[in-house]
Design a protein around this motif. Structure first.
Motif, PDB file in Angstrom:
ATOM      1  N   VAL A  80       0.846  -1.189   0.000  1.00 14.11           N
ATOM      2  CA  VAL A  80       0.000   0.000   0.000  1.00 14.11           C
ATOM      3  C   VAL A  80       0.883   1.241   0.000  1.00 14.11           C
ATOM      4  O   VAL A  80       1.838   1.333   0.782  1.00 14.11           O
ATOM      5  CB  VAL A  80      -0.941   0.021   1.223  1.00 14.11           C
ATOM      6  N   GLN A  81       0.588   2.175  -0.874  1.00 15.04           N
ATOM      7  CA  GLN A  81       1.324   3.434  -0.948  1.00 15.04           C
ATOM      8  C   GLN A  81       0.392   4.578  -0.548  1.00 15.04           C
ATOM      9  O   GLN A  81      -0.719   4.695  -1.074  1.00 15.04           O
ATOM     10  CB  GLN A  81       1.851   3.652  -2.372  1.00 15.04           C
ATOM     11  N   ARG A  82       0.832   5.403   0.384  1.00 19.57           N
ATOM     12  CA  ARG A  82       0.020   6.518   0.889  1.00 19.57           C
ATOM     13  C   ARG A  82       0.190   7.715  -0.046  1.00 19.57           C
ATOM     14  O   ARG A  82       1.142   8.495   0.079  1.00 19.57           O
ATOM     15  CB  ARG A  82       0.424   6.869   2.316  1.00 19.57           C
ATOM     16  N   VAL A  83      -0.738   7.878  -0.956  1.00 27.22           N
ATOM     17  CA  VAL A  83      -0.614   8.913  -1.989  1.00 27.22           C
ATOM     18  C   VAL A  83      -0.916  10.291  -1.429  1.00 27.22           C
ATOM     19  O   VAL A  83      -0.176  11.255  -1.650  1.00 27.22           O
ATOM     20  CB  VAL A  83      -1.552   8.599  -3.172  1.00 27.22           C
ATOM     21  N   ARG A  84      -2.022  10.420  -0.663  1.00 32.16           N
ATOM     22  CA  ARG A  84      -2.408  11.737  -0.159  1.00 32.16           C
ATOM     23  C   ARG A  84      -3.378  11.595   0.996  1.00 32.16           C
ATOM     24  O   ARG A  84      -4.239  10.712   0.993  1.00 32.16           O
ATOM     25  CB  ARG A  84      -3.068  12.572  -1.261  1.00 32.16           C
ATOM     26  N   VAL A 116      -6.178   9.119  -0.417  1.00 31.43           N
ATOM     27  CA  VAL A 116      -6.015   8.206  -1.546  1.00 31.43           C
ATOM     28  C   VAL A 116      -4.878   7.241  -1.246  1.00 31.43           C
ATOM     29  O   VAL A 116      -3.818   7.647  -0.751  1.00 31.43           O
ATOM     30  CB  VAL A 116      -5.728   8.974  -2.864  1.00 31.43           C
ATOM     31  N   ARG A 117      -5.132   5.970  -1.553  1.00 34.16           N
ATOM     32  CA  ARG A 117      -4.122   4.943  -1.399  1.00 34.16           C
ATOM     33  C   ARG A 117      -3.958   4.178  -2.706  1.00 34.16           C
ATOM     34  O   ARG A 117      -4.942   3.883  -3.383  1.00 34.16           O
ATOM     35  CB  ARG A 117      -4.508   3.951  -0.283  1.00 34.16           C
ATOM     36  N   ARG A 118      -2.731   3.853  -3.052  1.00 34.95           N
ATOM     37  CA  ARG A 118      -2.445   2.976  -4.184  1.00 34.95           C
ATOM     38  C   ARG A 118      -2.106   1.601  -3.626  1.00 34.95           C
ATOM     39  O   ARG A 118      -1.451   1.485  -2.590  1.00 34.95           O
ATOM     40  CB  ARG A 118      -1.289   3.528  -5.008  1.00 34.95           C
ATOM     41  N   VAL A 119      -2.549   0.552  -4.298  1.00 35.69           N
ATOM     42  CA  VAL A 119      -2.290  -0.797  -3.807  1.00 35.69           C
ATOM     43  C   VAL A 119      -1.798  -1.666  -4.962  1.00 35.69           C
ATOM     44  O   VAL A 119      -2.282  -1.552  -6.089  1.00 35.69           O
ATOM     45  CB  VAL A 119      -3.556  -1.405  -3.159  1.00 35.69           C
TER      46      VAL A 119
END
Length: 289
Positions: free
Chosen positions: A77-81, A88-91
């Motif tokens: 999981v990447q913490r975008v904003r 928003v999270r990218r997975v």
């Protein structure tokens, strides 16, 4: 809670394996590859583990490779904003070092605002319809024995199709499908869990909507079918242990791809979620000839 439902809840309970990294086990439903809905549900659960006091309102994902139903899945999981109202999270989901799904999930603080929705269509009561397992049992004398357990196995999501299609002898129909579904057995009062289980269930019998006008199904020997992407929007609170109506339509098919849309209503007629998916619906040329 039934054993199969308890196993599904446990499937969504990911293990932390590092900072914003999680691991989930896989479930073999008897399909050739890992069921895409499982990856959607687990990916959504992974992103919620990095969020506090916000609920998911949308998820957009791409299926990149077929998954292996006998191997665990790692989720990064990447913490975008993190903004004042939205996060928003990218997975990224990986098996054996290769990406099988990538997606983004948006979360929002709860707030009041304008409220409207479309009307739920008039459909038969779910208890007046046969389950998928009951319908499949009627086909067993026409299906090789090696497929019998796959068709009749008890699954955690009970599905009751409205006006079902015979997968062995399909007729051409309008690009619409409807079905009722729910988890078998009572679930915990966990709002996040219910969202993740809806993401899981929303991939069942979805792409077949775009096959209706062509008189084929996933069991037609000439067909190669697979989900390419999936999006889900959560509008209102829902419970997966209550009946939900999945109303689906397919506005277009072109280039070997079928586009599908879905609306999910509870029994009170409240629109709780919407979905969209494009799928590979390729008819092999050799079979045409």
């Amino acid at each position: 809670m039934l054993d199969v439902t308890r196993e599904l809840v446990e499937l969504m309970d990911l293990a932390p394996i590092g900072d914003d990294h999680f691991q989930g086990q896989s479930e073999d439903l008897g399909f050739p590859n890992l069921f895409g809905g499982q990856v959607l549900g687990q990916a959504l659960m992974a992103t919620t583990r990095t969020i506090e006091d916000r609920m998911p309102h949308s998820m957009h994902a791409y299926f990149l490779r077929p998954g292996n139903a006998r191997a665990p899945i790692d989720y990064e999981v990447q913490r975008v904003r993190d903004g004042g109202s939205f996060s928003v999270r990218r997975v990224i989901a990986r098996q054996e070092g290769k990406e099988i799904l990538t997606g983004s999930v948006s979360f929002q603080v709860e707030e009041d605002g304008f409220d409207h929705q479309i009307d739920m269509p008039d459909v038969p009561d779910p208890m007046s319809l046969k389950t998928e397992q009951e319908l499949n049992r009627e086909l067993l004398d026409r299906v090789p024995e090696k497929f019998h357990s796959q068709l009749t196995r008890n699954r955690p999501i009970e599905i009751r199709p409205v006006d079902p299609v015979n997968p062995l002898d399909p007729d051409k129909r309008s690009p619409h499908k409807q079905s009722w579904f729910r988890a078998q057995g009572e679930l915990p009062d966990d709002r996040i869990l219910h969202c993740c289980l809806l993401a899981y269930a929303s991939d069942f019998a979805f792409l077949g909507t775009s096959l209706n006008p062509h008189g084929v199904t996933f069991m037609t020997p000439s067909m190669q079918v697979a989900s390419l992407d999936h999006a889900i929007w959560f509008h209102r609170d829902l419970r997966m242990d209550d009946w939900l109506l999945y109303d689906k339509d397919s506005p277009s098919a072109a280039g070997g791809r079928g586009f599908n849309r879905g609306s999910v209503f509870n029994q009170d007629g409240i629109l709780v979620a919407s979905t969209a998916q494009e799928a590979l619906i390729r008819q092999r040329k050799s079979a045409k000839k």
